[in-house]
Every structure is written in structure tokens, then in C-alpha cells.
Motif scaffolding. Sequence first.
Motif, short mmCIF file in Angstrom:
data_model
loop_
_atom_site.label_atom_id
_atom_site.label_comp_id
_atom_site.label_asym_id
_atom_site.label_seq_id
_atom_site.Cartn_x
_atom_site.Cartn_y
_atom_site.Cartn_z
N SER A 27 0.82 -1.21 0.00
CA SER A 27 0.00 0.00 0.00
C SER A 27 0.86 1.26 0.00
N ILE A 28 0.58 2.17 -0.94
CA ILE A 28 1.32 3.43 -0.95
C ILE A 28 0.78 4.40 0.09
N THR A 52 2.50 14.10 -1.36
CA THR A 52 2.33 13.60 0.00
C THR A 52 1.14 12.65 0.08
N SER A 53 1.00 12.03 1.23
CA SER A 53 -0.12 11.11 1.44
C SER A 53 -1.46 11.85 1.37
N ASP A 72 -2.65 6.91 -7.41
CA ASP A 72 -3.88 6.13 -7.38
C ASP A 72 -3.71 5.12 -6.25
N ASN A 73 -4.28 5.44 -5.11
CA ASN A 73 -4.09 4.57 -3.94
C ASN A 73 -4.70 3.19 -4.16
N ALA A 74 -5.77 3.11 -4.91
CA ALA A 74 -6.42 1.82 -5.16
C ALA A 74 -5.51 0.89 -5.96
N LYS A 75 -4.69 1.48 -6.84
CA LYS A 75 -3.78 0.68 -7.66
C LYS A 75 -2.37 0.66 -7.09
N ASN A 76 -2.16 1.35 -5.98
CA ASN A 76 -0.83 1.44 -5.37
C ASN A 76 0.21 1.90 -6.38
#
Length: 117
Positions: A27-28, A52-53, A72-76
Motif C-alpha cells: 500500500s502506498i 504527499t499522502s 492512485d491509492n487503489a492501484k498502489n
Amino acid sequence: QVQLVESGGGLVQPGGSLRLSCAASGSISSFLYMGWYRQTPGKQRESVAAITSSGSTNYADSVKGRFTISRDNAKNTVYLQMNSLKPDDSAVYYCNGFKAVPPTHFWGQGTQVTVSS
């Protein structure tokens, strides 16, 4: 151990565009920030862009208005959209992720970008 894998580099003509991708094995969201650096032979690695996050971004003066970093957090995955490329943009581009606890930098293996006619 998180791994970062870059892709999307290549040869492009001046004025052209490329999109680099950095895929993380985990996870990014756990990274305080992620960014792109570049390096040419004989020179120090330099920061190009960071995000940043919370989604805040920062760019080197040399790429402002031409490059866009996104995540894209869902795709890391973190992206670097590069437009209006110049020969001076030619370099090996590295993805970087920083975790604060413990303070640790993670690097990808790099992807070559060459801007030439």
C-alpha cells in the motif's frame, strides 16, 4: 519489504510526452510521501516531483507547468505525466517512497527517458 517498479520510459522527440508509472508491491498509503528523481551521468540525483499522502504536490522549477505527479491509492501506483519534453529532461528516472517510522527511503530500479530528435 516494499518494492517499487517503474515503467513507461523510452525515446521521445522534443515536445513529446511520456507517462511514467511506479507500482508498489504494498500500500502506498503507508508512505509519508512519494516522488520522482532523475539522474544523468556525472551528476547528483535530483528531485523532480513529490506528492504527499494527503495529495499535496511539489515540483522542481525546471519542470513546473510541464510535469504532473499523481497517485492512485487503489492501484498502489504513482504517475509522472511529462509533457513538452526537452533534451535536458533526458535521464534515468527513479521512483522514491519515504516512510517515517522508521525513517526509510525506498527506491525503484529506474527507467531511462531519452528526449532526442
